[in-house]
Design an enzyme around this catalytic site. Structure first.
Site, PDB file in Angstrom:
ATOM      1  N   LYS A 168      -7.890   2.856 -39.620  1.00 16.91           N
ATOM      2  CA  LYS A 168      -7.924   2.379 -38.242  1.00 16.91           C
ATOM      3  C   LYS A 168      -7.599   0.895 -38.185  1.00 16.91           C
ATOM      4  O   LYS A 168      -8.264   0.064 -38.794  1.00 16.91           O
ATOM      5  CB  LYS A 168      -9.297   2.629 -37.618  1.00 16.91           C
ATOM      6  CG  LYS A 168      -9.333   2.206 -36.161  1.00 16.91           C
ATOM      7  CD  LYS A 168     -10.648   2.564 -35.526  1.00 16.91           C
ATOM      8  CE  LYS A 168     -10.644   2.125 -34.070  1.00 16.91           C
ATOM      9  NZ  LYS A 168     -11.920   2.386 -33.412  1.00 16.91           N
ATOM     10  N   GLY A 203      -7.596   0.640 -30.886  1.00 15.24           N
ATOM     11  CA  GLY A 203      -6.632   0.463 -31.958  1.00 15.24           C
ATOM     12  C   GLY A 203      -5.799   1.690 -32.243  1.00 15.24           C
ATOM     13  O   GLY A 203      -5.782   2.648 -31.473  1.00 15.24           O
ATOM     14  N   GLY A 212      -3.283   8.745 -34.167  1.00 17.25           N
ATOM     15  CA  GLY A 212      -4.110   8.528 -32.984  1.00 17.25           C
ATOM     16  C   GLY A 212      -3.959   7.131 -32.429  1.00 17.25           C
ATOM     17  O   GLY A 212      -3.751   6.170 -33.170  1.00 17.25           O
ATOM     18  N   ASP A 233     -19.081   5.414 -27.040  1.00 17.75           N
ATOM     19  CA  ASP A 233     -17.816   5.987 -26.561  1.00 17.75           C
ATOM     20  C   ASP A 233     -17.741   7.475 -26.914  1.00 17.75           C
ATOM     21  O   ASP A 233     -16.759   7.943 -27.488  1.00 17.75           O
ATOM     22  CB  ASP A 233     -16.634   5.229 -27.160  1.00 17.75           C
ATOM     23  CG  ASP A 233     -15.335   5.467 -26.390  1.00 17.75           C
ATOM     24  OD1 ASP A 233     -15.410   5.879 -25.205  1.00 17.75           O
ATOM     25  OD2 ASP A 233     -14.254   5.255 -26.956  1.00 17.75           O
ATOM     26  N   GLY A 280      -5.819   4.590 -29.308  1.00 18.97           N
ATOM     27  CA  GLY A 280      -6.924   4.493 -28.367  1.00 18.97           C
ATOM     28  C   GLY A 280      -7.067   3.073 -27.851  1.00 18.97           C
ATOM     29  O   GLY A 280      -6.277   2.185 -28.182  1.00 18.97           O
TER      30      GLY A 280
END
Length: 439
Positions: A138, A122, A117, A235, A119
């Site tokens: 992350k 990060g 992933g 978010d 974003g």
């Protein structure tokens, strides 16, 4: 010249007598010259110096790395975290402080093939720890050094959250320039993929979508009203809602979350979030409240209903914003024109209207006019339970059935200052749910 016979020779310097073949043979011994000896000596000395220099270099480099890790650890609040953990009775079950080497090994030195992933805050890597646990690591892009203590408090609070619909924070690594967060790994992708990718969109039924909405609302309600101190996600979006193998919801990515001081209902903060989901009131005033999460959740509800992306420049100008165009369709009594086709066909019409009206209330411009996440969670769970209890005898209690199908939206009584769930619900004999149980 040597001939057969016995001879007696005395060896002179540089020669020796070889009698191995029964014949005395005078052999010449080639002694190394002084230049050769010097060359060999210099070569050996060079190798020794090179080895020693390399060894010393590695030692110095290792010491520098240790000092750098220590500096980052202190700079990122490691000492504060250790101090706080030492005061916890069961600190090992709360948050683990991982070493830099542990996470490098877990991710094969952050191999790009392990990226799961990306974003605004990060990159997320899939990793395997030494105990064979699969985790999501992350790697944030930036960190505000002025908010380190706030960050450490969030790590402590989030790691203590034990809710079945919230991704578990396992710990962090503070030995790198930017802290790394380690979460439980959820294998089945995001809600965004299931709504918007053609290969998956048709596989997720309305019943499943409604359950996902209810579980997401319950998780956010837990963060707002049960977590201590309360947490605003900031978010909320479909790509931050993960699904496991059974499509159970896991709300994730607290990179932008903020703890709410108990004596403050509003926080003045730099606007963070994702366009299409951002609360208009928050964008204008920079005043963050839990109602900002409510607005973003309302957008997610509309995504679940319509299957459309929140922003699209491929749509007509007045329909580019999904939230605005959805409200417009509702005002014109054209709900079923904007619903995703297979959802409109398989969903209960009254139930779809109720969910649409709930989304509309979440999208109100003024935060004070929106419901709380607790009210939203209760209403969605109520709608699910109604659908699951269609065995109720319609003829024996037509008034109750009418209430369940047509008046659900206005039937919840809620005291915002009371954390216990006090709700008038006409089928409470059949439906029992507790938002404070941390499931």
């Amino acid at each position: 010249m040597n001939v057969l016979g016995n001879f007696t020779c005395s060896c002179i310097e540089g020669y020796h007598l070889d009698r191995s073949a029964g014949v005395d043979v005078l052999c010449v011994i080639n002694q190394p010259s002084l230049q050769v000896k010097l060359f060999v000596g210099v070569g050996v000395s060079f190798i020794v110096v090179l080895v020693c220099s390399s060894w010393l270099y590695l030692i110095v480099k290792q010491r520098k790395l240790i000092k750098l890790k220590k500096r980052f650890f202190e700079q990122n609040g490691g000492l504060i975290l250790q101090q706080k953990l030492s005061k916890q009775e069961n600190s090992t079950a709360i948050a683990k402080i991982f070493t830099k080497e542990e996470l490098q090994k877990a991710t094969n030195n952050y191999d790009e093939t392990l990226i799961i992933g990306r974003g605004g805050f990060g990159i997320v890597y899939k990793g395997i720890l030494l105990d064979n646990r699969i985790v999501a690591i992350k790697k944030s892009k930036i960190v505000d050094e002025n908010q380190i203590e706030q960050f450490i408090n969030e790590v402590l609070v989030l790691s203590q959250i034990n809710h079945r619909n919230v991704v578990k924070l396992l710990g962090c690594c503070l030995e790198t320039q930017v802290p790394l967060l380690v979460y439980e790994y959820i294998p089945n992708g995001t809600l965004f993929e299931y709504i918007h990718h053609e290969s998956k969109a048709s596989t997720i039924s309305w019943e499943t979508r409604l359950r996902i909405a209810a579980e997401t609302a319950e998780a956010l309600s837990y963060l707002h009203f049960v977590a201590f101190p309360p947490i605003i996600h900031r978010d909320v979006k479909s790509s931050n809602i993960l699904l496991d193998s059974t499509h159970t919801t896991k709300v994730s990515d607290f990179g932008a979350s903020r703890l709410v001081p108990l004596d403050q209902t509003q926080l003045a903060t730099m606007v963070q979030g994702t366009l299409g989901y951002l609360d208009p009131e928050y964008m204008q005033t920079s005043q963050l409240t839990e109602k900002s999460d409510v607005y973003s959740f309302g957008v997610v509800l509309v995504e679940l209903l319509t299957g459309k992306k929140t922003l699209s420049f491929d749509r007509p100008e007045n329909e580019r914003s999904l939230a605005i165009s959805f409200i417009s369709f509702l005002k014109d009594n054209r709900l079923f024109e904007i619903l995703e086709k297979h959802i409109a066909k398989e969903g209960n019409a009254e139930q779809l209207k109720e969910v649409a009206n709930l989304a509309k209330r979440c999208l109100r411009l003024k935060g004070e006019d929106r419901p709380t996440m607790r009210e939203v969670a209760i209403e969605l769970e109520g709608l699910r339970k109604v659908e699951m209890h269609l065995w109720v005898n319609v003829d024996s209690n037509s008034e109750e059935t009418k209430f369940l199908l047509g008046e659900t939206s206005d039937s919840y009584k809620y005291n915002a200052n009371n954390k216990s769930t006090n709700v008038y619900y006409s089928v409470r004999e059949h439906v029992i749910f507790d938002l404070d149980d941390g499931r």
